[in-house]
Design a protein around this motif. Structure first.
Motif, mmCIF file in Angstrom:
data_model
loop_
_atom_site.group_PDB
_atom_site.id
_atom_site.type_symbol
_atom_site.label_atom_id
_atom_site.label_comp_id
_atom_site.label_asym_id
_atom_site.label_seq_id
_atom_site.Cartn_x
_atom_site.Cartn_y
_atom_site.Cartn_z
ATOM 1 N N THR A 191 0.837 -1.196 0.000
ATOM 2 C CA THR A 191 0.000 0.000 0.000
ATOM 3 C C THR A 191 0.875 1.250 0.000
ATOM 4 O O THR A 191 0.397 2.341 -0.270
ATOM 5 C CB THR A 191 -0.939 0.047 1.219
ATOM 6 O OG1 THR A 191 -0.163 -0.232 2.377
ATOM 7 C CG2 THR A 191 -2.056 -0.952 1.101
ATOM 8 N N VAL A 244 3.897 -7.933 6.834
ATOM 9 C CA VAL A 244 3.252 -7.010 5.905
ATOM 10 C C VAL A 244 2.544 -5.908 6.694
ATOM 11 O O VAL A 244 1.876 -6.180 7.695
ATOM 12 C CB VAL A 244 2.241 -7.749 5.008
ATOM 13 C CG1 VAL A 244 1.560 -6.776 4.064
ATOM 14 C CG2 VAL A 244 2.939 -8.844 4.215
ATOM 15 N N ASP A 245 2.711 -4.661 6.255
ATOM 16 C CA ASP A 245 2.124 -3.507 6.938
ATOM 17 C C ASP A 245 2.477 -3.493 8.425
ATOM 18 O O ASP A 245 1.611 -3.246 9.271
ATOM 19 C CB ASP A 245 0.592 -3.476 6.776
ATOM 20 C CG ASP A 245 0.188 -3.228 5.351
ATOM 21 O OD1 ASP A 245 0.958 -2.597 4.617
ATOM 22 O OD2 ASP A 245 -0.907 -3.689 4.963
ATOM 23 N N GLN A 383 -3.896 -2.028 -6.035
ATOM 24 C CA GLN A 383 -4.656 -3.022 -5.280
ATOM 25 C C GLN A 383 -4.383 -4.439 -5.793
ATOM 26 O O GLN A 383 -4.383 -5.395 -5.026
ATOM 27 C CB GLN A 383 -6.151 -2.690 -5.334
ATOM 28 C CG GLN A 383 -7.000 -3.466 -4.341
ATOM 29 C CD GLN A 383 -6.623 -3.172 -2.899
ATOM 30 O OE1 GLN A 383 -6.250 -2.059 -2.546
ATOM 31 N NE2 GLN A 383 -6.682 -4.190 -2.032
ATOM 32 N N ASP A 387 -3.349 -7.362 -3.264
ATOM 33 C CA ASP A 387 -4.060 -8.640 -3.179
ATOM 34 C C ASP A 387 -3.156 -9.813 -3.555
ATOM 35 O O ASP A 387 -3.257 -10.886 -2.966
ATOM 36 C CB ASP A 387 -5.298 -8.619 -4.081
ATOM 37 C CG ASP A 387 -6.385 -7.703 -3.520
ATOM 38 O OD1 ASP A 387 -6.264 -7.300 -2.349
ATOM 39 O OD2 ASP A 387 -7.344 -7.390 -4.247
ATOM 40 N N ASP A 390 -1.199 -10.557 -0.536
ATOM 41 C CA ASP A 390 -2.042 -11.093 0.535
ATOM 42 C C ASP A 390 -2.460 -12.540 0.270
ATOM 43 O O ASP A 390 -2.552 -13.341 1.191
ATOM 44 C CB ASP A 390 -3.297 -10.222 0.712
ATOM 45 C CG ASP A 390 -3.014 -9.025 1.619
ATOM 46 O OD1 ASP A 390 -1.939 -9.010 2.250
ATOM 47 O OD2 ASP A 390 -3.861 -8.113 1.697
ATOM 48 N N ARG A 391 -2.734 -12.849 -0.992
ATOM 49 C CA ARG A 391 -3.144 -14.224 -1.294
ATOM 50 C C ARG A 391 -2.062 -15.210 -0.881
ATOM 51 O O ARG A 391 -2.343 -16.275 -0.356
ATOM 52 C CB ARG A 391 -3.451 -14.377 -2.790
ATOM 53 C CG ARG A 391 -4.860 -13.962 -3.175
ATOM 54 C CD ARG A 391 -5.185 -14.359 -4.608
ATOM 55 N NE ARG A 391 -4.317 -13.718 -5.570
ATOM 56 C CZ ARG A 391 -4.583 -12.541 -6.162
ATOM 57 N NH1 ARG A 391 -5.694 -11.904 -5.882
ATOM 58 N NH2 ARG A 391 -3.733 -12.033 -7.020
ATOM 59 N N VAL A 393 0.561 -14.530 1.328
ATOM 60 C CA VAL A 393 0.911 -14.434 2.745
ATOM 61 C C VAL A 393 -0.225 -14.921 3.653
ATOM 62 O O VAL A 393 0.007 -15.605 4.636
ATOM 63 C CB VAL A 393 1.285 -12.973 3.105
ATOM 64 C CG1 VAL A 393 1.505 -12.822 4.592
ATOM 65 C CG2 VAL A 393 2.538 -12.562 2.346
ATOM 66 N N LEU A 394 -1.443 -14.585 3.291
ATOM 67 C CA LEU A 394 -2.566 -14.885 4.201
ATOM 68 C C LEU A 394 -3.256 -16.203 3.898
ATOM 69 O O LEU A 394 -3.749 -16.863 4.802
ATOM 70 C CB LEU A 394 -3.615 -13.762 4.146
ATOM 71 C CG LEU A 394 -3.161 -12.386 4.588
ATOM 72 C CD1 LEU A 394 -4.315 -11.404 4.481
ATOM 73 C CD2 LEU A 394 -2.637 -12.416 6.015
ATOM 74 N N THR A 395 -3.333 -16.555 2.617
ATOM 75 C CA THR A 395 -4.088 -17.782 2.321
ATOM 76 C C THR A 395 -3.179 -18.915 1.869
ATOM 77 O O THR A 395 -3.658 -20.012 1.600
ATOM 78 C CB THR A 395 -5.157 -17.537 1.236
ATOM 79 O OG1 THR A 395 -4.488 -17.353 -0.017
ATOM 80 C CG2 THR A 395 -6.001 -16.321 1.541
#
Lengths: 420, 298, 279
Positions: A191, A244-245, A383, A387, A390-391, A393-395
């Motif tokens: 971001t 992240v962030d 964005q 995303d 995030d896909r 790192v998070l999922t």
């Protein structure tokens, strides 16, 4: 300070004597950012002192809403005479009939081609310039000297290559007893500015290219792009040197001394210098982005000033005068000193005092090999990178799959913009 | 009386009435009815602020329903509702039920529960955003760390983020619901309870057979108002997620954020208007449904 | 006797347990507010500690907020807008409610139903047309632009009409015989009789405008016209999550309503019940 008072006095006396003359008012719009506002205010004061019959009304809007406000106001016939816009919006503005070309007389195309950094040529359509920047921005690597010392690294030797970057980041990451990261070796925050680092710098360094030359086709969904993305996301997933962030905004983490390495734009310098009651206690340095495979790359962006179709007659003349003034060498040096953004004219930027400056220097040297992304929707395309990361790192999705999805989404945004 | 030239008292008063109403009627037409009509008509155009409004029939709606993200957004919107209503209803009723039985410090306790209702959602969203951060700054995770419990991802998790964003909304609305419940409980005639006690009913029986049925109108009122609130959630999401996007990966993105982004960041006014029509329809259906349930029961 | 004592004791034990649980809940409810205030008095290096009382309390965040930012201006803006809108709503909604309740004329029902039906329209649907309207009328970035959508409300009309039902017609007729005109009757006779409803409506309207975010964010462009919530959101971005500053801003934003509540607690709670149940 004294100079300002002097200018003010001259201005007052001049405006007094010029009272009989008709005053031409022009409106100038830009987005609100403390340093930019004060810089433009200073420039206006100087300009009005030189041109007592012109009055410049300076209006600012919050960054997040700036684009909407301009679009809406212009469509209602209420816009400014001179408007500042992001270089990536030019197509939209031309399609909306907001801008008029700069007159050849005042702004000869050949001269601009020669005197400005090459990426400014994005503002040229069919041989005519539509807008000019005062300043450009590029990316550089910030590092925290104190944390380097604590980790046993030489505080004056920042990483020069991606391998060194990773190696340093590992040494600079701190965890608590439970294993939670409490100090990141390297910030990761698409971001912020990282998405540009990934797109224009990493993909090229791994041997790829983000987009086709006309910017209409996504090319990063290949092996080079994948390697670049694996390095990028791997900082979190494989090497665990970042969150992240981290601390919500990565520049906040860097300012708080909780992040050792951080990539950001030259505009961050302005906020570092924000003194007054709450000085920043941070020992930091800034250097050129690390290279990889011997390739250097950088991303540059800029805001330009264009004259709107609303300005005509005397107002147009006044607007041209003002545009000339704020793109003068003098104005660019002031902008550099006040805002920390880099001069758009090569002659100003490449002065030794600027090029070797301890803070701006790294950014200015980066301009030599910087490229600008042709954005169709800056927020939307950013964005897709947010995303994409995030896909993974998070999922836990594979980098390859996530990259492919991002490339599809990005292409869809481009196609949609081109089919308008 | 003499200068009334034959106007009856009734006519005279009708003139007064219209005199009183003329400004409000003009106002409601300009500020409520015309914009409603305009939103509907805009939803059938491709208008993007700059340029003309071209009528494109139902294209916006078709695009919307073919967009997988829109379905995620709708799903999230209902998730806010489906988590929000039961949790807040259960909490507020339980607190009100027991608070009603307390005399010592009743006013003070009630005030404590009510205070969050008076806060500004934007301000508190930032407070909660801070609380939810990972170590070394987030209060919740710091506290978990002190207790030796595993860290939570909260806003950086695709599953925890939505409940995390919902919490401050529930928290802020709880005080209002408690006050309404308390008033409802107080308005049940004592004679009902006395009769029940004479019949030998226990506390639990009284709760299920008297208190709750008597509170039906109160419950319906709370359910309707808070449903509408949860379906329109915006302030919290906008201020608690990165760039107000409703992330990560659209996990917290509700309809109103989607509308806002379409209208005021992408300038797709027609598309945004179509989404507001969808929101309007959902709210309308839910309100009518709940009113019907109330009528049937009443 | 003994049995009764045990029974009583059991009750008091139960009451104590309930009381304790409620007190814990109350403290939990206040935690975010307490931490917000606490952080606003801390230096930046201390705010991530869990202690509530700062080891070295400071007012520097507040001083910075008022001296170096436009926060004070936002406070004034919010205050002006909330106050003007509240007075407008009180006057017009009462007038409409009164007219629809106490006057018999053709079209009364239609007007009432029409106004009531506006309750079904969500603000989100109206903001886009309002924005276009404001744009065309040059209301963007003006106080009036911020205020016009809220000057009258369907909710208030409904609430006031309900309350005027309770005002006996005899009172009004007596005033007519005394020679007051209809407007005087409304102001001097009818309004004082519905003071509780007016105060309830005032509380809801003021609070709603004080905390409103979506429309003010859309209609304001220059920072000088921001209201508190819009300012706070932009401020949080500008300060790059310097949490102690954001907490100070949040504290200042919440303080006015909290103070008013402390002063007028009973009154406000009664107002909320009236507004909530009748409305």
């Amino acid at each position: 300070m004294r100079l300002n008072i002097l200018l003010l006095l001259t201005y007052l006396s001049l405006s007094f004597s010029a009272k009989a003359q008709e005053i031409i008012e022009i409106d100038y719009w830009q987005y609100a950012y403390k340093e930019r506002i004060s810089a433009i205010d200073k420039l206006i004061t100087m300009f009005e002192a030189e041109n007592p019959n012109i009055k410049v009304n300076h209006t600012t809007f919050a960054y997040a809403q700036y684009r909407t406000k301009v679009a809406a106001a212009v469509s209602a016939g209420e816009g400014p005479d001179i408007v500042q816009l992001f270089y990536g919006w030019l197509d939209d503005y031309l399609a909306g009939g907001i801008l008029q070309p700069l007159s050849q007389q005042e702004f000869p195309t050949a001269e601009i081609d020669e005197l400005y950094f090459p990426m400014v040529q994005n503002m040229k359509v069919d041989g005519e310039y539509y807008a000019l920047p005062t300043a450009v921005r590029s990316l550089a690597l910030f590092w925290n000297k104190k944390l380097f010392r604590e980790a046993g690294l030489d505080p004056e030797k920042p990483p020069k290559t991606l391998d060194e970057l990773l190696d340093h980041a590992k040494k600079l990451t701190k965890r608590d007893r439970a294993g939670n990261i409490i100090q990141v070796g390297m910030t990761l925050s698409p971001t912020g500015q990282d998405h540009n680092w990934w797109r224009e710098v990493l993909t090229r360094q791994y041997g790829g290219k983000p987009y086709s030359n006309d910017g209409a086709k996504v090319l990063y969904d290949d092996q080079a792009g994948l390697d670049a993305f694996k390095f990028y996301s791997g900082l979190s997933t494989d090497h665990n040197v970042t969150v992240v962030d981290f601390m919500d905004k990565s520049e906040a983490a860097f300012r708080a001394g909780r992040a050792a390495l951080h990539i950001d734009g030259s505009f961050l310098l302005g906020t570092f210098n924000r003194g007054g009651r709450r000085p920043l206690r941070l020992e930091w340095g800034v250097t050129e982005l690390p290279r990889h495979n011997g390739i250097k790359s950088n991303y540059a962006s800029y805001w330009v000033n264009g004259i709107t179709t609303k300005a005509a007659g005397a107002k147009k003349q006044a607007a041209e005068k003002f545009l000339k003034f704020i793109t003068s060498e003098e104005a660019m040096q002031l902008w550099l000193d006040e805002v920390g953004e880099l001069p758009a004219r090569k002659a100003v930027a490449m002065q030794d005092s600027n090029k070797n400056h301890s803070t701006y220097g790294a950014f200015i040297r980066g301009l030599d090999y910087a490229v600008s992304t042709k954005f169709y929707s800056e927020a939307g395309q950013r964005q897709t990178v947010v995303d994409m990361l995030d896909r993974v790192v998070l999922t836990g999705m594979s980098a390859k799959e996530s990259l492919a999805i991002a490339a599809r989404e990005d292409q869809a945004i481009i196609d949609k913009a081109l089919n308008k | 009386m003499s200068n009334n030239k034959g106007l009856t008292v009734g006519q005279k008063r009708a003139i007064w009435a219209w005199l009183f109403l003329v400004i409000p009627i003009v106002y409601f037409i300009i500020v409520r009815f015309y914009p409603t009509f305009d939103a509907f008509s805009m939803s059938f155009t491709d208008w993007n602020i700059i340029g003309e409004r071209n009528y494109i029939g139902f294209d916006n709606y078709v695009t919307l329903f073919n967009d997988p993200v829109f379905w995620v957004v709708l799903g999230n919107t209902f998730e806010y509702l489906l988590f929000g209503i039961p949790i807040s209803l259960l909490l507020s009723f339980t607190i009100a039920y027991y608070l009603d039985q307390i005399k010592f410090g009743h006013g003070l306790l009630r005030a404590c529960y009510f205070v969050p209702f008076l806060t500004t959602a934007v301000a508190m969203a930032w407070v909660w955003r801070w609380f939810y951060q990972p170590v070394p700054i987030g209060i919740f995770n710091l506290a978990l760390g002190e207790l030796g419990i595993l860290q939570m991802d909260f806003l950086r998790s695709t599953t925890q983020a939505l409940p995390a964003v919902l919490m401050p909304a529930i928290w802020a609305g709880l005080g209002f619901q408690i006050i309404i419940f308390l008033a409802g409980i107080r308005s049940i005639p004592d004679s009902y309870y006395e009769a029940a006690k004479i019949d030998g009913a226990g506390d639990r029986q009284i709760l299920w057979e008297i208190t709750l049925p008597q509170l039906r109108a109160t419950i319906t009122f709370i359910v309707i108002t808070s449903s509408i609130g949860f379906l329109r959630i915006f302030d919290q999401v906008y201020n608690m997620t990165q760039e107000g996007e409703g992330g990560p990966l659209n996990a917290t993105r509700p309809l109103v954020i989607h509308i806002y982004k379409s209208a005021f960041e992408d300038f797709e006014m027609g598309m945004a208007a179509a989404q507001t029509v969808v929101l309007f329809t959902i709210l309308m259906v839910i309100t009518l449904l709940q009113l019907k349930v109330m009528k049937k029961d009443g | 006797m003994a049995e009764q004592k045990i029974y009583k004791k059991a009750i008091s034990v139960k009451k104590t347990v309930i009381w304790t649980m409620l007190a814990i809940g109350a403290i939990a409810m206040l935690t975010p507010i307490i931490f917000m205030f606490s952080a606003s008095f801390k230096y930046s290096d201390e705010i991530f500690n869990l202690n509530i009382i700062p080891s070295e309390p400071t007012l520097s965040n507040y001083i910075y907020l008022f001296e170096e930012t436009t926060f004070f201006k936002w406070l004034i803006n919010s205050f002006i807008i909330s106050t003007v809108v509240t007075f407008s709503v009180l006057f017009f909604d009462a007038l409409i409610g009164y007219t629809l309740c106490k006057f018999k004329f053709k079209g009364r029902k239609i007007v009432f139903i029409a106004i009531l039906s506006t309750l079904m329209i969500p603000t989100e649907m109206l903001v886009i047309p309002w924005y276009v309207l404001s744009n065309n009328l040059g209301l963007i970035d003006s106080y009036f632009g911020l205020m016009f959508p809220g000057l009258m409300s369907g909710f208030g009309v409904f609430l006031m009409k309900q309350f005027f039902e309770g005002v006996p017609d005899d009172f009004l007729d007596a005033a007519r015989i005394d020679g007051l005109n209809e407007f005087q009757i409304f102001i001097e006779v009818a309004l004082p009789l519905v003071m509780p409803a007016l105060s309830a409506l005032a509380i809801f309207t003021f609070l709603g405008n004080w905390t409103a975010f979506l429309w003010p964010m859309i209609v304001t462009t220059s920072a000088d016209l921001y209201t508190i919530p819009v300012g706070l959101a932009s401020f949080s971005g500008e300060f790059q999550t310097e949490w102690e500053m954001i907490m100070t801003g949040a504290a200042v934003a919440s303080l006015p309503t909290l103070l008013v509540f402390l002063l007028l607690q009973r009154f406000i709670i009664r107002g909320v019940i009236l507004g909530g149940l009748k409305g």
